[in-house]
Every structure is written in C-alpha cells, then in structure tokens.
Design a protein around this motif. Structure first.
Motif, PDB file in Angstrom:
ATOM      1  N   PRO A 432      -1.634 -11.012   3.854  1.00  0.00           N
ATOM      2  CA  PRO A 432      -0.464 -10.162   3.589  1.00  0.00           C
ATOM      3  C   PRO A 432       0.453 -10.793   2.542  1.00  0.00           C
ATOM      4  O   PRO A 432       0.467 -12.013   2.376  1.00  0.00           O
ATOM      5  CB  PRO A 432       0.239 -10.122   4.954  1.00  0.00           C
ATOM      6  N   SER A 433       1.228  -9.950   1.871  1.00  0.00           N
ATOM      7  CA  SER A 433       2.152 -10.492   0.865  1.00  0.00           C
ATOM      8  C   SER A 433       3.326 -11.155   1.574  1.00  0.00           C
ATOM      9  O   SER A 433       3.659 -10.808   2.715  1.00  0.00           O
ATOM     10  CB  SER A 433       2.648  -9.358  -0.031  1.00  0.00           C
ATOM     11  N   LYS A 434       3.951 -12.093   0.873  1.00  0.00           N
ATOM     12  CA  LYS A 434       5.110 -12.780   1.472  1.00  0.00           C
ATOM     13  C   LYS A 434       6.222 -11.782   1.763  1.00  0.00           C
ATOM     14  O   LYS A 434       6.948 -11.908   2.745  1.00  0.00           O
ATOM     15  CB  LYS A 434       5.601 -13.878   0.532  1.00  0.00           C
ATOM     16  N   ASP A 435       6.348 -10.801   0.881  1.00  0.00           N
ATOM     17  CA  ASP A 435       7.415  -9.800   1.070  1.00  0.00           C
ATOM     18  C   ASP A 435       7.270  -9.066   2.398  1.00  0.00           C
ATOM     19  O   ASP A 435       8.242  -8.669   3.014  1.00  0.00           O
ATOM     20  CB  ASP A 435       7.378  -8.736  -0.040  1.00  0.00           C
ATOM     21  N   LEU A 436       6.050  -8.898   2.794  1.00  0.00           N
ATOM     22  CA  LEU A 436       5.841  -8.185   4.056  1.00  0.00           C
ATOM     23  C   LEU A 436       6.190  -9.085   5.246  1.00  0.00           C
ATOM     24  O   LEU A 436       6.784  -8.640   6.230  1.00  0.00           O
ATOM     25  CB  LEU A 436       4.374  -7.730   4.145  1.00  0.00           C
ATOM     26  N   LEU A 437       5.857 -10.346   5.105  1.00  0.00           N
ATOM     27  CA  LEU A 437       6.085 -11.270   6.222  1.00  0.00           C
ATOM     28  C   LEU A 437       7.574 -11.530   6.448  1.00  0.00           C
ATOM     29  O   LEU A 437       8.032 -11.686   7.578  1.00  0.00           O
ATOM     30  CB  LEU A 437       5.367 -12.599   5.957  1.00  0.00           C
ATOM     31  N   ILE A 438       8.318 -11.580   5.360  1.00  0.00           N
ATOM     32  CA  ILE A 438       9.762 -11.800   5.500  1.00  0.00           C
ATOM     33  C   ILE A 438      10.426 -10.449   5.727  1.00  0.00           C
ATOM     34  O   ILE A 438      10.154  -9.493   5.006  1.00  0.00           O
ATOM     35  CB  ILE A 438      10.333 -12.480   4.230  1.00  0.00           C
ATOM     36  N   ASN A 439      11.255 -10.397   6.749  1.00  0.00           N
ATOM     37  CA  ASN A 439      11.896  -9.127   7.049  1.00  0.00           C
ATOM     38  C   ASN A 439      13.329  -9.426   7.486  1.00  0.00           C
ATOM     39  O   ASN A 439      13.576  -9.798   8.628  1.00  0.00           O
ATOM     40  CB  ASN A 439      11.098  -8.437   8.174  1.00  0.00           C
ATOM     41  N   ILE A 444      14.173 -12.430   9.896  1.00  0.00           N
ATOM     42  CA  ILE A 444      13.136 -13.395   9.512  1.00  0.00           C
ATOM     43  C   ILE A 444      13.338 -13.569   8.027  1.00  0.00           C
ATOM     44  O   ILE A 444      12.810 -12.816   7.208  1.00  0.00           O
ATOM     45  CB  ILE A 444      11.727 -12.854   9.810  1.00  0.00           C
ATOM     46  N   ASP A 445      14.243 -14.513   7.680  1.00  0.00           N
ATOM     47  CA  ASP A 445      14.632 -14.544   6.282  1.00  0.00           C
ATOM     48  C   ASP A 445      14.021 -15.689   5.494  1.00  0.00           C
ATOM     49  O   ASP A 445      14.329 -15.869   4.325  1.00  0.00           O
ATOM     50  CB  ASP A 445      16.173 -14.550   6.156  1.00  0.00           C
ATOM     51  N   SER A 446      13.156 -16.436   6.119  1.00  0.00           N
ATOM     52  CA  SER A 446      12.531 -17.494   5.308  1.00  0.00           C
ATOM     53  C   SER A 446      11.064 -17.661   5.683  1.00  0.00           C
ATOM     54  O   SER A 446      10.643 -17.328   6.805  1.00  0.00           O
ATOM     55  CB  SER A 446      13.255 -18.822   5.517  1.00  0.00           C
ATOM     56  N   PRO A 495       6.168 -11.356  12.265  1.00  0.00           N
ATOM     57  CA  PRO A 495       5.270 -12.121  11.374  1.00  0.00           C
ATOM     58  C   PRO A 495       3.861 -12.266  11.941  1.00  0.00           C
ATOM     59  O   PRO A 495       2.886 -12.246  11.180  1.00  0.00           O
ATOM     60  CB  PRO A 495       5.951 -13.480  11.250  1.00  0.00           C
ATOM     61  N   VAL A 496       3.762 -12.356  13.260  1.00  0.00           N
ATOM     62  CA  VAL A 496       2.416 -12.509  13.847  1.00  0.00           C
ATOM     63  C   VAL A 496       1.601 -11.232  13.605  1.00  0.00           C
ATOM     64  O   VAL A 496       0.447 -11.276  13.198  1.00  0.00           O
ATOM     65  CB  VAL A 496       2.517 -12.831  15.363  1.00  0.00           C
ATOM     66  N   ARG A 497       2.259 -10.114  13.833  1.00  0.00           N
ATOM     67  CA  ARG A 497       1.539  -8.855  13.636  1.00  0.00           C
ATOM     68  C   ARG A 497       1.108  -8.689  12.175  1.00  0.00           C
ATOM     69  O   ARG A 497      -0.038  -8.345  11.890  1.00  0.00           O
ATOM     70  CB  ARG A 497       2.420  -7.670  14.051  1.00  0.00           C
ATOM     71  N   CYS A 498       2.033  -8.977  11.264  1.00  0.00           N
ATOM     72  CA  CYS A 498       1.689  -8.816   9.840  1.00  0.00           C
ATOM     73  C   CYS A 498       0.593  -9.793   9.437  1.00  0.00           C
ATOM     74  O   CYS A 498      -0.280  -9.468   8.629  1.00  0.00           O
ATOM     75  CB  CYS A 498       2.908  -9.049   8.958  1.00  0.00           C
ATOM     76  N   ALA A 499       0.648 -10.976  10.016  1.00  0.00           N
ATOM     77  CA  ALA A 499      -0.374 -11.963   9.668  1.00  0.00           C
ATOM     78  C   ALA A 499      -1.741 -11.533  10.197  1.00  0.00           C
ATOM     79  O   ALA A 499      -2.770 -11.833   9.610  1.00  0.00           O
ATOM     80  CB  ALA A 499       0.005 -13.318  10.254  1.00  0.00           C
ATOM     81  N   LEU A 500      -1.733 -10.813  11.292  1.00  0.00           N
ATOM     82  CA  LEU A 500      -3.009 -10.375  11.868  1.00  0.00           C
ATOM     83  C   LEU A 500      -3.547  -9.097  11.226  1.00  0.00           C
ATOM     84  O   LEU A 500      -4.748  -8.925  11.083  1.00  0.00           O
ATOM     85  CB  LEU A 500      -2.852 -10.151  13.387  1.00  0.00           C
ATOM     86  N   SER A 501      -2.623  -8.220  10.870  1.00  0.00           N
ATOM     87  CA  SER A 501      -3.107  -6.925  10.364  1.00  0.00           C
ATOM     88  C   SER A 501      -2.911  -6.776   8.853  1.00  0.00           C
ATOM     89  O   SER A 501      -3.481  -5.879   8.252  1.00  0.00           O
ATOM     90  CB  SER A 501      -2.367  -5.777  11.064  1.00  0.00           C
ATOM     91  N   TRP A 502      -2.054  -7.600   8.304  1.00  0.00           N
ATOM     92  CA  TRP A 502      -1.644  -7.550   6.899  1.00  0.00           C
ATOM     93  C   TRP A 502      -1.236  -6.157   6.420  1.00  0.00           C
ATOM     94  O   TRP A 502      -1.391  -5.787   5.293  1.00  0.00           O
ATOM     95  CB  TRP A 502      -2.660  -8.180   5.950  1.00  0.00           C
ATOM     96  N   GLU A 503      -0.679  -5.383   7.331  1.00  0.00           N
ATOM     97  CA  GLU A 503      -0.195  -4.054   6.951  1.00  0.00           C
ATOM     98  C   GLU A 503       1.196  -3.844   7.525  1.00  0.00           C
ATOM     99  O   GLU A 503       1.548  -4.422   8.551  1.00  0.00           O
ATOM    100  CB  GLU A 503      -1.095  -2.966   7.544  1.00  0.00           C
ATOM    101  N   GLU A 504       1.958  -2.969   6.875  1.00  0.00           N
ATOM    102  CA  GLU A 504       3.296  -2.668   7.380  1.00  0.00           C
ATOM    103  C   GLU A 504       3.207  -1.900   8.704  1.00  0.00           C
ATOM    104  O   GLU A 504       4.029  -2.049   9.588  1.00  0.00           O
ATOM    105  CB  GLU A 504       4.047  -1.846   6.337  1.00  0.00           C
TER     106      GLU A 504
END
Ligand code: GLU
Length: 533
Positions: A432-439, A444-446, A495-504
C-alpha cells in the motif's frame, strides 16, 4: 364444391383429427406458454411462464410449451431453441413441448410447433369453407386500400366486413374464374357478429369487461397457405385441451375475435387471464418495457449481469403478488412454487421492473444461501464468464475460498462484484502507499506509528500457536493489546488493515487476519514493514 376446389388434397375431417388426440382428465388445469420466435427472449416470457406454471401447479400441473411460428417472415433463426434452453436454465420445466433432447417433442399432443401442424389447420379451414363459415377472398392490396379510403371518407369502421367484402357474396363460378386466372387469395372468417353489439368478456385478472363484438372477416389463412396466429392458436388450444390462457394485455383486444372463432367452431373457450405489461420508470413516468429501447427487457441482460436465476424468479414473483416478499422472509429456502399465488390479484397498477429491487433480492439470496452451495454457483458463473479469475482462485484451497466467500456474501449484491471485492485475498505481492497508511483523521500521523502497530501485530501473530478458529478469537487477541497500549481500536486497526489489504476499502483488519490466517498475514505485514524502512 368450393372446399374441394380449394383443398383437393385434404381428405380427413375435423372429427378424424380430434379423435387422434387423447382426452385429458376433466379436472386437469392446462396452461401453456406460446412464444413466437420473432424476437429474442423478453423478460416477460419468463414472467408469463411463471404465471402459467403457478396456475397449473396449484391445480393439476400441466404446463406445455408451444412454438408459434406462423409469422415466418419475421422469424429469427434459433430463437425457438434459445427459448427452450433459457426456460431450462431458469428451472421452469414444461410437462410437454419441444423440450426433450435436440428439441424433440414430449407429450401426446405433438407436434408442438405450429409450422409442423399445417395439415391439421387445413382440415379445419376446409370444414369451415364447406359450412359456409369461411370463404376465399381475392382482394388485392390496392383494392383493400381503396376500400379503406372509402370507409374513412364515410366515417365507418375500416376493414373487410359485410358489404365491404365483395367475395363474401361471390358465386362458385366467380371463385372458379379467379382460380383459373391464378389470382392470389386468402381465407376469411365469415363473421356473423355485429358491428353495433357489445359483449361482456370475462377475464380472471381484469374481471368482466364490456367490449365491442368482432365484426371483421379476419384472415384465418394467409396467401402462403399458412394460417394466421388467431386461427392456429385457437385450434391448438382446443386440441391440446388448454383450460387457461394466460398472456399479456396486448392480446386482450383480439379476445372478441377469438371468442367468435370458438363459437363458430361450437367449442367452449378456455378461461382467460391477461396480465399487465411490465413497466419501468422513465423520467418520473411509468412506461411499457420496450424490447428495442430497454436493456432490462432482454433476458440476456440479467445473465450478463450475473444475477442468480432464483433471484430473477423471486423478483418476478414479487411483481406478480407484492406480498411474496414477506412470505420469502419466512421461507428462505422454499421453492417459489410453494407460495400461494393469487392470479386474480396479479399486480394491475403496472408491474414495475426496478433493477434496484432486483439487486436487493439478489443480495438477500446470496446472503442466505449456504456458503458451500453458493460457492458451487459462484464457480459456475466464473467458468462461464471469467476463467482467468477462476484460474487464480483455483490455486487456493477450498477452505480459504469458502472463508473469503463467507466474508463477502453479506457485502456483494451480484457475483460479478466478487472479483473486485476479493482481489486482495488472492494477491500477496502488493504494497500500500504511505498516503493510505497514514490517516490523520484517525490520528495516525506518522509512519512511525504505522510501523509500531505493524510490528506489534506481527509479534502478536507470531506468538499465536494455532490459526484462529473465529473472528472473535482474532478480536480478543488484538483488543487485549490495544487496551494494554491505551489506544483506540481504529487507530491500530487502520494501518493493519491497509497493510493486509492495501486498499482503502476492504473487510476489516480482524476479518482479514481471520481469512488470511497467520502465515499469510505475517508475510504481508512483514512485506509492508520492510517497504517502510
Ligand atoms: N404467440 C403469441 C406471442 O408470442 C402468444 C399469444 C398467446 O399466448 O395466445 O405473443
């Protein structure tokens, strides 16, 4: 005599023909579906067949298929065979008709295709000519147009009848002469009904309607020696012992003519039920579903959108009787035929084809079918429409695929949404892109926070010995850690969900872990972690 002049080759009488067909039990209810192969299958044909089937089933269960191919100019090749195939796909089984292997007939009243019954019709037409109830008419197209112009000028109903039909009064010598001159002719009914009279027509759906009697000498046999639909269907319905004619409203206007024909033959007419056309909402107004304009008129549309056949049946059943929906809620797995349909209460305010409603019905059925059964259905759709994706999912274990489907069955409306919604379960290599992981909205700002939670999750999963046997177990494990860290669920799980699915958008983190299981989850999380260095 005239009849022998016209039909020298016909030696049999109507009684001979009638004797060839066995009687049916008098308490039997017999309905029929009688499509003309002049169009591809319109959804109303399925609707109509459901009506035929439910009426027959409620009583004594004979519903047959008859192909009405008297309009050979407009016939479309293979349309009749396609009807048979499609009705079978829907599980609408006919007791009789051209429904056996290679479209052979089954049933005692064959042939069930009108073009194969020409001889039968001729026997009856000859008989009518002999009795003076039908006559040959040699009018040309020009003469018919002239008659029409005269009628319009004198403001009388147009058509060929009484004094406007010169051949009604012709002598046998006139006919002989016309035949010698090789003039083309049709056979017309000699109508005895009156232009000024009204009759009460009974209809199961419309109740009793007062309407104008037929007075036209309509054509019963065309120049090509092929009978018209009006005549052929009537002979067939009589010989095949049809008790209920259920057809769409368009034919209601012809009913006085059909009733006159039955009377002319000294036969009882069947009961009639003319149902309202299927409609759609177009710019705030209801209008008839059009074969030319509307994709949802064509049965193929429903296939191409991957709707389940049972959903289409339920959707149409719901149009027939609106309270079907409530019954279905209580009877999730019952056959639609177990519902107590009321033909006399068929929707009369325009039967609305609303695709949003169909989506709703389809999603409910998907949600409620047992996952193993649903999986078999899903696979059959992919076999048909997307073998590439089928090859991908076939590389995974059945258990895994069932878990994915079990998770998604409450989220998809149609099978064709399965691929987009499940693709992240079938590809391990994306990041996933970093932009997706940071929310920032979720605080989750860093990237450090992201990394921290991915690391903690990896540790948690690595310390788990056996795979989780339920989503609850995953939840317990994660929630304990989150409480310990005094964090909020969503801060960790994003972040865990995005890291696992790499989707919004995807199933939640806990669901993802449960479906992916330990090894895959750890692999994906590590993959993402290493990309964040
Ligand atoms: N062959 C007619 C049609 O396709 C059916 C009429 C009837 O059911 O009598 O519209």
């Amino acid at each position: 005599m005239l009849e022998n002049l016209l039909f020298p080759e016909i030696k049999e009488t109507p009684d001979n023909i009638i004797a060839k067909y066995p009687k049916r039990n008098s308490d039997l209810v017999v309905t029929r579906m009688a499509p003309s192969p002049t169009w591809f299958l319109h959804i109303w044909a399925v609707y109509s067949t459901i009506l035929d089937t439910i009426v027959a089933k409620k009583n004594n269960w004979v519903v047959f298929l008859r192909i009405e191919d008297t309009d050979q100019k407009r016939e479309i090749e293979w349309a009749a065979e396609k009807f048979v195939d499609i009705f079978k796909i829907f599980g609408l089984n006919f007791d009789e008709g051209p429904v056996w292997e290679n479209y052979a007939d089954i049933g005692n009243y064959w042939p069930y295709t009108q073009s194969k019954r020409e001889y039968i019709y001729k026997v009856f037409i000859k008989d009518l000519v002999e009795k003076g109830l039908a006559y040959p008419c040699f009018l040309t197209e020009e003469e018919i147009s002239e008659t029409r112009a005269i009628q319009e000028a004198s403001k009388v109903p147009t058509g060929i009848y009484n004094e406007y039909s010169p051949w009604r009064f012709a002598s046998i010598d006139d006919v002989k002469q016309a035949l010698i001159e090789k003039k083309e002719f049709v056979i017309r009914l000699r109508s005895t009904w009156e232009i000024t009279k009204k009759i009460d027509v009974k209809d199961i759906i419309k109740w009793t309607v007062s309407t104008q009697e037929n007075f036209l000498d309509i054509v019963i046999c065309k120049k090509s020696w092929i009978p018209t639909y009006h005549f052929a269907h009537l002979i067939d319905d009589y010989l095949m012992w049809t008790t209920h004619v259920i057809r769409w409203d368009e034919w209601f206007a012809s009913l006085p003519l059909h009733l006159e024909l039955f009377k002319t033959m000294w036969w009882n007419s069947p009961k009639y039920a003319h149902y309202w056309p299927l409609v759609k909402i177009d710019w705030d107004a209801k209008r008839k579903l059009s074969k030319r304009k509307d994709k949802e008129a064509d049965v193929e549309f429903y296939f191409s959108e991957w709707y389940l056949f049972e959903s289409i049946i339920d959707f149409l059943s719901n149009i027939i009787n609106a309270w079907f929906e409530d019954w279905r809620k209580q009877n999730l797995t019952a056959s639609f035929l177990d519902f107590d349909f009321k033909l006399e209460r068929v929707n009369t305010s325009g039967a609305l084809v609303d695709i949003d409603k169909l989506n709703w019905v389809n999603s409910n059925i998907i949600k409620n079918i047992d996952t193993n059964l649903l999986y078999d259905k899903l696979i059959s759709y992919f076999e048909k429409y997307d073998t590439d994706f089928l090859n991908i999912i076939s590389k995974f274990t059945l258990d895994y695929n069932l878990k994915v489907l079990n998770e998604l069955k409450t989220k998809i409306r149609k099978f064709n949404e399965f691929k987009d919604n499940s693709i992240f379960f079938y590809n391990d290599s994306k990041i996933p892109s970093k932009d997706l992981l940071i929310n920032t909205k979720m605080k989750i700002d860093s990237i450090d926070t992201v990394k921290k939670w991915i690391e903690i999750s990896i540790k948690l999963l690595e310390s788990t010995k056996n795979d989780f046997s339920s989503i609850e177990e995953v939840k317990e494990a994660f929630v304990a850690k989150i409480i310990e860290a005094e964090m909020k669920n969503w801060q960790v799980l994003w972040p865990v969900r995005c890291a696992l699915s790499w989707e919004e958008f995807s199933p939640g983190a806990l669901e993802m872990v449960y479906i992916l299981w330990l090894e895959k989850s750890i692999f994906r999380l590590k993959n993402v972690l290493s990309s964040l260095v």
